[in-house]
Design a protein around this motif. Sequence first.
Motif, PDB file in Angstrom:
ATOM      1  N   ASP A 126      22.574  -6.205  44.332  1.00  0.00           N
ATOM      2  CA  ASP A 126      21.852  -4.957  44.604  1.00  0.00           C
ATOM      3  C   ASP A 126      22.665  -3.717  44.245  1.00  0.00           C
ATOM      4  OD1 ASP A 126      23.761  -4.896  46.574  1.00  0.00           O
ATOM      5  OD2 ASP A 126      22.361  -4.985  48.259  1.00  0.00           O
ATOM      6  N   GLY A 127      23.831  -3.908  43.630  1.00  0.00           N
ATOM      7  CA  GLY A 127      24.642  -2.790  43.175  1.00  0.00           C
ATOM      8  C   GLY A 127      25.776  -2.416  44.096  1.00  0.00           C
ATOM      9  N   ARG A 128      25.768  -2.916  45.332  1.00  0.00           N
ATOM     10  CA  ARG A 128      26.876  -2.619  46.240  1.00  0.00           C
ATOM     11  C   ARG A 128      28.141  -3.336  45.776  1.00  0.00           C
ATOM     12  NH1 ARG A 128      25.862  -4.974  51.355  1.00  0.00           N
ATOM     13  NH2 ARG A 128      24.331  -6.310  50.293  1.00  0.00           N
ATOM     14  N   LEU A 129      29.272  -2.766  46.139  1.00  0.00           N
ATOM     15  CA  LEU A 129      30.529  -3.414  45.817  1.00  0.00           C
ATOM     16  C   LEU A 129      30.903  -4.407  46.906  1.00  0.00           C
ATOM     17  CD1 LEU A 129      33.099  -0.855  44.343  1.00  0.00           C
ATOM     18  CD2 LEU A 129      31.848  -2.661  43.173  1.00  0.00           C
ATOM     19  N   GLY A 130      31.281  -5.609  46.485  1.00  0.00           N
ATOM     20  CA  GLY A 130      31.796  -6.581  47.443  1.00  0.00           C
ATOM     21  C   GLY A 130      33.242  -6.256  47.771  1.00  0.00           C
ATOM     22  N   GLY A 131      33.962  -5.823  46.761  1.00  0.00           N
ATOM     23  CA  GLY A 131      35.359  -5.457  46.958  1.00  0.00           C
ATOM     24  C   GLY A 131      36.098  -5.425  45.645  1.00  0.00           C
TER      25      GLY A 131
ATOM     26  N   VAL B 198      40.235  -7.450  39.723  1.00  0.00           N
ATOM     27  CA  VAL B 198      39.049  -8.292  39.811  1.00  0.00           C
ATOM     28  C   VAL B 198      38.098  -7.563  40.756  1.00  0.00           C
ATOM     29  CG1 VAL B 198      40.027  -9.700  41.675  1.00  0.00           C
ATOM     30  CG2 VAL B 198      38.170 -10.596  40.284  1.00  0.00           C
ATOM     31  N   ILE B 199      36.824  -7.490  40.341  1.00  0.00           N
ATOM     32  CA  ILE B 199      35.830  -6.670  41.039  1.00  0.00           C
ATOM     33  C   ILE B 199      34.582  -7.502  41.292  1.00  0.00           C
ATOM     34  CG2 ILE B 199      34.392  -4.585  40.877  1.00  0.00           C
ATOM     35  CD1 ILE B 199      36.444  -3.557  38.789  1.00  0.00           C
ATOM     36  N   ALA B 200      34.059  -7.425  42.515  1.00  0.00           N
ATOM     37  CA  ALA B 200      32.802  -8.103  42.848  1.00  0.00           C
ATOM     38  C   ALA B 200      31.711  -7.054  43.013  1.00  0.00           C
ATOM     39  CB  ALA B 200      32.952  -8.908  44.136  1.00  0.00           C
TER      40      ALA B 200
END
Length: 222
Positions: free
Chosen positions: A125-130, A119-121
Amino acid sequence: MSEPTLPEPTALGLSLRTALTMVAFTIVFTGLMASTYQATHETIAESVQQEKLRLINEILPPASYDNALLNDALALPAAPELGLPKGAQIWRARKAGQPVALVMEAVAPDGYAGSIRMVIAVLADGRLGGVRVVDHHETPGLGDYIDPNKDKDKANPWIAQFGRLDPATTPVALWKVRKDGGEISYRAGATISPRAVSNAVARAAAYAMTNRDRLFAQGAQP
């Protein structure tokens, strides 16, 4: 006077008796299962939802959104870019009605021992949450460090580096392991698993940014 001799049961009689016993058992068992399901399915469903939300909140801080995230979901019939050609689920985080992040299911099909589910956040703005690995079959003690629950480095788990990725400073083309010319670290002797995860994350991030506006607008907002 001798007692009358009872006739020996025939094969047909035994078969009918056995069949009737099995039918009765099936009816009783089915009734018990139905009663158990009715009594527990709501509790089980609630537990599944709570576990899903707990996992999402590990990669997307709850304070960053104010909508009912699990209800603001989008089911895609196909998402090959996410490794899910038969369909995928995307949850949309919003705050005051504005896009915050897309939380996506994704699969890396090329792990050492098979598919790796994640699972990907991806923030608006294009940054990865995690990123979190939720299912895999990688070699214990070797490639399974992709899973923070199995990573021996609890202070700085391998998966945590994805939460620091920003396309403004590290182009998505470099979201791959250093052995392949990218910026993602890996541990000696175990390249295949982190390579699979890194490549899948890069594909998912690129997909999210390319389709962000459409994904947030598609379907009714709850």
